[in-house]
Design an enzyme around this catalytic site. Structure first.
Site, PDB file in Angstrom:
ATOM      1  N   SER A   1       0.603  -9.999  -0.371  1.00  0.00           N
ATOM      2  CA  SER A   1       0.374  -8.558  -0.429  1.00  0.00           C
ATOM      3  C   SER A   1       0.648  -7.819   0.873  1.00  0.00           C
ATOM      4  O   SER A   1       0.825  -6.602   0.858  1.00  0.00           O
ATOM      5  CB  SER A   1      -1.053  -8.266  -0.895  1.00  0.00           C
ATOM      6  OG  SER A   1      -1.988  -8.845  -0.007  1.00  0.00           O
TER       7      SER A   1
ATOM      8  N   LYS B   1       0.799  -1.224   0.000  1.00  0.00           N
ATOM      9  CA  LYS B   1       0.000   0.000   0.000  1.00  0.00           C
ATOM     10  C   LYS B   1       0.832   1.274   0.000  1.00  0.00           C
ATOM     11  O   LYS B   1       0.383   2.319  -0.503  1.00  0.00           O
ATOM     12  CB  LYS B   1      -0.942   0.009   1.204  1.00  0.00           C
ATOM     13  CG  LYS B   1      -2.113  -0.952   1.097  1.00  0.00           C
ATOM     14  CD  LYS B   1      -3.162  -0.425   0.140  1.00  0.00           C
ATOM     15  CE  LYS B   1      -4.447  -1.231   0.233  1.00  0.00           C
ATOM     16  NZ  LYS B   1      -5.494  -0.698  -0.663  1.00  0.00           N
TER      17      LYS B   1
END
Length: 404
Positions: free
Chosen positions: A305, A55
């Site tokens: 992720s 992110k």
């Protein structure tokens, strides 16, 4: 329909912008997954990225491309986890004040990490949607710039740098499997990779309890679903973004869903066999490989992720994963209600090389005959084959076993 206004050149420019900011995370070979799939499988370790997930890439690019005047007004975001930390870190590095709205009850480690990266944390409501509404109101009231978690060209371009790195690190990759929540990561990676190598297959994976993309792709437009409770909170998004949906519609080859059991087994595998701490959302791609081992053309890259997992959640998920992997065994057993019967049973279980985790001994109950007792047992075993051995041995000993 025309493709959204984000291009391969935007992703390349984002990579230049992220030099010295985002870490070049490793791509590591997984022997156990390679044996499962029948071909080479690698893991792209964004769980080792700064702030614990991919992110920070999109958040930093978005904030860096604001004007000086916009950055001076500050930025605001809403998140229960990874986006919060990415925005906090990115804004601090760029000298912008950040405010992050988080739902009450957000995991304490994520709250503390967001504060440590420099953001002011404000609590609003009990859901991310409530926090999102409060963040937008804050932006309207103060002039702060709202940083969307996925549905913006700069965010998509930043996340797409993961795809460029994969092709640099494993040029022969044939399939890339990655989690999908709102779609920023999948959209960016698909754009970057398909621009250079159109034949690479991109597969997105959602938690089946929070899967908006299958319905949206079937409808040809973003549709809202009500996410159920899932351990993969990082990808529990009720509605795809407009921009991300268009890119995924055009460029992602398929979207699969995985169960909570599959997610927990995947998390356990990453921890035990690859020595990697990954959050449940981050192992969605690995879960899909375990569920459909022959559906992916190798070499395969599964993107991990993120690794921001609450230790309390990790303990629960690991127990769930052990059960799903056949490492826990629970059953009731009838015994004669006489001195030494329970001790004899526990001795027998030790001989069978089980680890007794919990024992509940009931001597009185409507379903028990006079002179009977019932024991509820939770055992730790070595796996499914060992479970079968234990149960078979107890039945040969003459015990009645009950499962509920």
């Amino acid at each position: 329909m025309a493709l959204p206004e984000v291009t391969y050149e935007d992703v390349v420019a984002a990579r230049e912008l992220l030099k010295g900011v985002a870490a070049l995370t490793p791509v590591v070979h997984s022997r156990v997954l390679s044996e499962t799939v029948g071909g080479s499988v690698h893991l792209k370790c964004e769980n080792l990225q700064r702030a614990g997930s991919f992110k920070v890439r999109g958040a930093y690019v978005r904030i860096a491309r604001l004007t000086d005047e916009e950055r001076a007004r500050g930025v605001v975001a809403a998140s229960a986890g990874n986006h919060a930390q990415g925005v906090a870190l990115g804004s601090t590095m760029l000298g912008a004040k950040s405010t992050v709205y988080m739902p009450m009850g957000a995991p304490l480690p994520k709250i503390e990490a967001t504060r440590a990266y420099g953001a002011d944390v404000v609590f609003a409501g009990h859901t991310v949607d409530a926090a999102l509404l409060a963040a937008r109101e804050h932006a309207d009231k103060t002039g702060a710039v709202f940083i969307h978690p996925f549905d913006h060209p700069d965010v998509v371009a930043g996340q797409g740098t993961v795809g460029l790195e994969i092709l640099d690190q494993l040029p022969e990759a044939a399939t890339i499997v990655l989690p999908i929540g709102g779609g920023g990561l999948a959209a960016g990676v698909a754009l970057a990779v398909k621009s250079l190598r159109p034949g690479v297959r991109i597969v997105g994976v959602q938690a089946e309890r929070a899967a908006a993309y299958p319905d949206s792709l079937a409808a040809g437009r973003p549709v809202m679903v009500e996410p159920s409770s899932t351990m993969a909170d990082g990808i529990a998004v009720g509605r795809p973004g407009e921009l991300t949906f268009e890119l995924i519609h055009y460029l992602v080859d398929s979207v699969l869903t995985v169960s909570e059991e599959s997610l927990s087994r995947a998390l356990l595998l990453c921890l035990e066999r690859s020595k990697l701490v990954v959050e449940p959302a981050g192992v969605a791609g690995v879960a899909a490989l375990l569920d459909h081992p022959h559906a992916f053309e190798p070499p395969v890259v599964a993107v991990l992720s993120g690794g921001n997992i609450d230790p309390l959640l990790m303990a629960r998920v690991l127990r769930h994963g052990l059960a799903a992997a056949g490492r826990y065994l629970a059953f009731r057993i009838r015994l004669a209600d006489r001195p030494g019967a329970l001790a004899g049973l526990l001795t027998r279980l030790a001989e069978l090389e089980t680890n007794v985790l919990d024992v509940v001994h009931e001597r009185v109950g409507a379903r028990l005959h006079l002179g009977e007792a019932e024991v509820l047992l939770h055992l730790e075993t070595r796996g499914p084959a060992h479970c079968d051995e234990v149960l078979s041995a107890l039945r040969r000993d003459g015990h009645t076993l009950l499962f509920s």
